[in-house]
Design a protein around this motif. Structure first.
Motif, PDB file in Angstrom:
ATOM      1  N   ALA A   1      15.704  34.026  44.943  1.00 59.08           N
ATOM      2  CA  ALA A   1      14.275  33.740  45.070  1.00 59.08           C
ATOM      3  C   ALA A   1      13.872  32.583  44.166  1.00 59.08           C
TER       4      ALA A   1
ATOM      5  N   ASN B   1      16.868  35.993  39.332  1.00 63.00           N
ATOM      6  CA  ASN B   1      15.934  36.144  40.469  1.00 63.00           C
ATOM      7  C   ASN B   1      16.682  36.447  41.762  1.00 63.00           C
TER       8      ASN B   1
ATOM      9  N   VAL C   1       6.732  32.698  47.709  1.00 63.75           N
ATOM     10  CA  VAL C   1       8.092  32.862  47.192  1.00 63.75           C
ATOM     11  C   VAL C   1       9.072  32.443  48.281  1.00 63.75           C
TER      12      VAL C   1
ATOM     13  N   THR D   1       7.744  33.994  41.735  1.00 65.29           N
ATOM     14  CA  THR D   1       8.466  35.267  41.758  1.00 65.29           C
ATOM     15  C   THR D   1       7.785  36.341  40.916  1.00 65.29           C
TER      16      THR D   1
ATOM     17  N   ARG E   1      11.514  43.871  46.141  1.00 65.38           N
ATOM     18  CA  ARG E   1      12.292  43.114  47.118  1.00 65.38           C
ATOM     19  C   ARG E   1      12.940  44.114  48.063  1.00 65.38           C
TER      20      ARG E   1
END
Length: 122
Positions: free
Chosen positions: A24, A77, A2, A28, A34
């Protein structure tokens, strides 16, 4: 793998606010969470905040509780770190990280961004 790209760092006066973003790309869907870490000059990298990408779950370091808020936009994302009531001791390079497990440590992360510098003047 990623790829993570941070943005939003800068210079701010004590008491001010900044919002960091972490975008990102890549695999993913293989990541469950995260996190944000930071590293001040001469110090080790330390955990700041974590957010699950699957359930409503967040965790914060004691030093930022009540001042920082981590959030996510799964459609983009992107994960954010809203930082309020900033203090000079918050000065550091802030790194975004992604993990395929529930982890709050440097060793538990699978991917890292290059970091964005936050400087808080007194």
């Amino acid at each position: 793998q990623v790829q993570l790209v941070e943005s939003g760092g800068g210079l701010v006066q004590a008491g001010g606010s900044l919002r960091l973003s972490c975008a990102a790309s890549g695999r993913t869907l293989s990541r469950l969470g995260r996190a944000w870490f930071r590293q001040a000059p001469g110090k080790e990298r330390e955990f700041v905040a974590y957010i699950s990408l699957r359930i409503l779950s967040t965790h914060y370091a004691d030093s930022v509780k009540g001042r920082f808020t981590i959030s996510r936009d799964n459609a983009k994302n992107t994960v954010y770190l809203q930082m309020n009531s900033l203090k000079p001791e918050d000065t550091a390079v802030y790194y975004c990280a992604a993990t395929s497990r529930y982890a709050l440590s440097v060793d538990g992360m699978d991917d890292w961004g290059k970091g964005t510098l936050v400087t808080v003047s007194s």
